[in-house]
Design an enzyme around this catalytic site. Structure first.
Site, PDB file in Angstrom:
ATOM      1  CB  THR A 158      19.429 -24.203 -21.026  1.00 39.54           C
ATOM      2  OG1 THR A 158      18.857 -24.306 -22.405  1.00 39.54           O
ATOM      3  CG2 THR A 158      18.861 -25.042 -19.937  1.00 39.54           C
ATOM      4  CD  GLU A 195      31.899 -29.324  -8.726  1.00 38.84           C
ATOM      5  OE1 GLU A 195      32.666 -29.128  -7.886  1.00 38.84           O
ATOM      6  OE2 GLU A 195      31.725 -30.376  -9.384  1.00 38.84           O
ATOM      7  N   GLY A 199      26.958 -31.345 -14.390  1.00 37.68           N
ATOM      8  CA  GLY A 199      25.820 -30.475 -13.787  1.00 37.68           C
ATOM      9  C   GLY A 199      25.808 -30.234 -12.435  1.00 37.68           C
ATOM     10  CE  LYS A 220      29.138 -33.984 -19.167  1.00 31.56           C
ATOM     11  NZ  LYS A 220      27.801 -34.648 -19.410  1.00 31.56           N
ATOM     12  N   GLY A 238      20.541 -29.985 -17.178  1.00 32.65           N
ATOM     13  CA  GLY A 238      19.516 -29.169 -16.916  1.00 32.65           C
ATOM     14  C   GLY A 238      19.547 -27.821 -16.168  1.00 32.65           C
TER      15      GLY A 238
HETATM   16  N1  LIG Z   1      22.310 -27.243 -20.588  1.00 33.82           N
HETATM   17  C1  LIG Z   1      22.840 -28.136 -19.667  1.00 33.82           C
HETATM   18  O1  LIG Z   1      22.092 -28.790 -18.923  1.00 33.82           O
HETATM   19  C2  LIG Z   1      24.048 -27.929 -19.302  1.00 33.82           C
HETATM   20  C3  LIG Z   1      24.575 -28.918 -18.280  1.00 33.82           C
HETATM   21  C4  LIG Z   1      26.120 -28.664 -18.059  1.00 33.82           C
HETATM   22  C5  LIG Z   1      26.806 -27.688 -18.966  1.00 33.82           C
HETATM   23  N2  LIG Z   1      26.237 -27.048 -19.741  1.00 33.82           N
HETATM   24  C6  LIG Z   1      27.241 -25.988 -20.366  1.00 33.82           C
HETATM   25  O2  LIG Z   1      26.656 -24.775 -20.135  1.00 33.82           O
HETATM   26  C7  LIG Z   1      26.905 -23.803 -21.202  1.00 33.82           C
HETATM   27  C8  LIG Z   1      25.676 -23.092 -21.770  1.00 33.82           C
HETATM   28  O3  LIG Z   1      24.710 -24.106 -22.226  1.00 33.82           O
HETATM   29  P1  LIG Z   1      23.340 -23.815 -22.489  1.00 33.82           P
HETATM   30  O4  LIG Z   1      22.554 -24.933 -22.443  1.00 33.82           O
HETATM   31  O5  LIG Z   1      22.831 -22.679 -21.154  1.00 33.82           O
HETATM   32  O6  LIG Z   1      23.339 -23.184 -23.868  1.00 33.82           O
HETATM   33  P2  LIG Z   1      22.374 -22.343 -24.758  1.00 33.82           P
HETATM   34  O7  LIG Z   1      21.041 -22.507 -24.151  1.00 33.82           O
HETATM   35  O8  LIG Z   1      22.681 -22.605 -26.139  1.00 33.82           O
HETATM   36  O9  LIG Z   1      22.822 -20.818 -24.340  1.00 33.82           O
HETATM   37  C9  LIG Z   1      23.850 -20.059 -24.880  1.00 33.82           C
HETATM   38  C10 LIG Z   1      23.668 -18.519 -24.658  1.00 33.82           C
HETATM   39  O10 LIG Z   1      24.663 -17.896 -24.971  1.00 33.82           O
HETATM   40  C11 LIG Z   1      24.334 -16.747 -25.880  1.00 33.82           C
HETATM   41  N3  LIG Z   1      25.365 -16.521 -26.952  1.00 33.82           N
HETATM   42  C12 LIG Z   1      25.749 -17.529 -27.847  1.00 33.82           C
HETATM   43  N4  LIG Z   1      26.651 -17.081 -28.412  1.00 33.82           N
HETATM   44  C13 LIG Z   1      26.893 -15.843 -28.179  1.00 33.82           C
HETATM   45  C14 LIG Z   1      28.035 -14.703 -28.666  1.00 33.82           C
HETATM   46  N5  LIG Z   1      28.587 -15.003 -29.665  1.00 33.82           N
HETATM   47  N6  LIG Z   1      27.663 -13.716 -27.971  1.00 33.82           N
HETATM   48  C15 LIG Z   1      26.923 -13.439 -26.943  1.00 33.82           C
HETATM   49  N7  LIG Z   1      26.022 -14.308 -26.474  1.00 33.82           N
HETATM   50  C16 LIG Z   1      25.930 -15.602 -27.132  1.00 33.82           C
HETATM   51  C17 LIG Z   1      23.117 -17.101 -26.305  1.00 33.82           C
HETATM   52  O11 LIG Z   1      22.508 -15.954 -26.714  1.00 33.82           O
HETATM   53  P3  LIG Z   1      20.909 -15.830 -27.240  1.00 33.82           P
HETATM   54  O12 LIG Z   1      20.066 -16.442 -26.226  1.00 33.82           O
HETATM   55  O13 LIG Z   1      20.738 -14.275 -27.605  1.00 33.82           O
HETATM   56  O14 LIG Z   1      20.922 -16.830 -28.546  1.00 33.82           O
HETATM   57  C18 LIG Z   1      22.481 -18.057 -25.420  1.00 33.82           C
HETATM   58  O15 LIG Z   1      21.967 -16.879 -24.317  1.00 33.82           O
HETATM   59  C19 LIG Z   1      27.685 -24.681 -22.214  1.00 33.82           C
HETATM   60  O16 LIG Z   1      29.028 -24.697 -22.207  1.00 33.82           O
HETATM   61  C20 LIG Z   1      27.179 -26.028 -21.727  1.00 33.82           C
HETATM   62  O17 LIG Z   1      28.251 -27.106 -22.205  1.00 33.82           O
HETATM   63  C21 LIG Z   1      25.059 -27.031 -20.089  1.00 33.82           C
END
Ligand SMILES: NC(=O)c1ccc[n+]([C@@H]2O[C@H](COP(=O)([O-])OP(=O)(O)OC[C@H]3O[C@@H](n4cnc5c(N)ncnc54)[C@H](OP(=O)(O)O)[C@@H]3O)[C@@H](O)[C@H]2O)c1
Length: 427
Positions: free
Chosen positions: A13, A127, A132, A203, A300
């Site tokens: 995401t 940050e 977010g 957080k 997001g």
């Molecule tokens: N989503 C939000 O709104 C948001 C907001 C604030 C902070 N965050 C933080 O941002 C971070 C990412 O969140 P997200 O929502 O983007 O997560 P996500 O959609 O689950 O994406 C995770 C990514 O990491 C890759 N990945 C997972 N395990 C891996 C591994 N062992 N080796 C290599 N690649 C790996 C996945 O690959 P594949 O695509 O190939 O499966 C995917 O591309 C987290 O720490 C989350 O807490 C997210």
């Protein structure tokens, strides 16, 4: 134009949002910062998934990024503890700056990562790990740096706020609001960390560490989610002039800190009472500014990518690893968490409609010196013989309230688990 070569770990995401934002705003970023952001390589698990990245940039080998000579900044957007921690340590070991949105990892292992970064004289930008797109860490760490901060109160979990808003404003049931939050991408497929308060607790820990300059990795504090809240509570709160919000509270009490995460009744005039749907908002009390409130999209793809890029750009602007200290959570050691706090309370006690029930409940509260400012008993429609006793209790200690609730829970007239919500008032 100075190039900044980015190695991206994870393209889900937020990673996809980052790729999109760099493509969309590259020229405006260049005009403002003099930096040309270039995504050199992207680590994923499954290279066959469709993504907004040229396939030749994808790799499944972390070494292609972590050990690469042509990468300046490693952006960790995998999430979770491992392999994210190992990758970050390896990048730091190679004297690369790191930017991460990983609140779970920083809450668990922040001090280790920041110590290693300081030793290697590289930076960790984080940050995006709290709320977010809202630049709240920068506001606390830079904008309010001359203030002694006494308190932080925030709505920091979008899923909880969305669900409570839908229940309050549109009379949706909890389950329907959760499904909609998942459909909209606000809640994860597994919403446990959001609904049980753990996401907000991580957080809050980072906010408090930043604001009070302490390390709280081992701190244990009150963390409650929103699963116990029913339509009945939302309605009663509204009749009493309150709105129910899931809040995170940190106060510096001098020798100790008060930290807690739980749903609470807020008066209609509280600055956080009107924070709706997926919005987040954080109120900071500082001795010079008195009060600052910062609000916006706490999660997001694009809002979070915006915060990630703000760190990448700051690292790019400030030059080489040799210069400047690591960015870190400023730690002056640990501070204990206060064992108790005071609050007013809203209680809903599910009861069997039998004579004497009110007397038994008020006696139990009286034994703990808890006095009552409002009491109402209602029968539950369609459930003969069952009802609810709703009570607003005057300000009392949490420990006294807990003792009384333990006693009330054992009464044979109770038909279910008591619901205990704190009424939040600024001290
Ligand atoms: N989503 C939000 O709104 C948001 C907001 C604030 C902070 N965050 C933080 O941002 C971070 C990412 O969140 P997200 O929502 O983007 O997560 P996500 O959609 O689950 O994406 C995770 C990514 O990491 C890759 N990945 C997972 N395990 C891996 C591994 N062992 N080796 C290599 N690649 C790996 C996945 O690959 P594949 O695509 O190939 O499966 C995917 O591309 C987290 O720490 C989350 O807490 C997210």
């Amino acid at each position: 134009m100075k190039p900044v070569q980015i190695g991206l770990l994870g393209c889900g995401t937020v990673g996809s949002g980052l790729v999109e934002l760099v493509a969309k705003n590259r020229s405006i970023i260049a005009d403002r910062s003099g930096l040309d952001l270039q995504i050199r390589r992207v680590l994923v698990r499954d290279p066959k998934k469709e993504r907004p990245v040229a396939p030749e940039l994808l790799t499944t080998d972390p070494a292609q990024i972590l050990d690469a000579k042509d990468i300046d900044v490693v952006v960790e957007l995998i999430g979770g503890l491992e392999p994210a921690r190992g990758h970050i340590l390896r990048a730091i070991g190679q004297r690369k700056h790191v930017v991460t949105a990983n609140k779970m990892l920083l809450a668990a292992s922040g001090s280790e990562l920041f110590r290693r970064a300081a030793e290697q004289r590289v930076r960790i930008g984080f940050e995006a790990s709290v709320c977010g797109g809202i630049p709240v860490l920068r506001a606390i760490g830079a904008g309010l740096v001359a203030n002694r901060i006494s308190a932080i109160v925030g709505i920091v979990n979008a899923t909880c706020n969305f669900i409570l808003t839908k229940m309050g404003e549109e009379h949706w049931h909890f389950a329907r609001a959760l499904v909609e939050a998942q459909r909209m991408g606000i809640a994860e497929a597994d919403p446990t960390l959001d609904l049980d308060g753990q996401d907000a607790a991580q957080k809050l820990q980072l906010l408090a560490e930043m604001a009070f300059g302490v390390t709280l990795e081992k701190a244990k504090f009150l963390v409650e989610g929103i699963r116990q809240i029913e339509d009945e509570d939302i309605l009663t709160a509204s009749q009493l002039g309150f709105v129910i919000k899931h809040i995170a509270v940190a106060r510096d009490l001098g020798p100790s800190l008060e930290l807690r995460v739980h749903p609470a009744l807020l008066g209609a005039t509280h600055p956080l009472a009107h924070v709706r749907a997926e919005a987040n908002s954080i109120l900071v009390r500082g001795d010079a500014v008195t009060e600052m409130v910062i609000s916006g999209r706490g999660a997001g793809a694009l809002p979070t990518a915006s915060a990630v890029l703000s760190d990448v750009i700051e690292i790019g602007r400030d030059g080489q690893a040799e210069h400047g200290p690591a960015w870190h959570l400023p730690t002056r050691g640990e501070k204990p968490i206060a064992a108790d706090f005071e609050s007013k309370y809203y209680l809903r006690l599910p009861i069997k409609d039998v004579p004497g029930v009110i007397g038994l409940i008020t006696t139990a509260l009286g034994k703990s010196d808890i006095s009552i400012s409002h009491l109402a008993a209602t029968l539950i429609e369609g459930k003969p013989g069952l009802g609810n006793v709703k009570i607003v209790a005057h300000r009392t200690k949490e420990s006294a309230l807990r003792k009384a609730i333990d006693e009330i829970s054992k009464l044979p007239v109770l038909s279910g688990r008591p619901v205990v919500l704190r009424i939040f008032e600024e001290n």
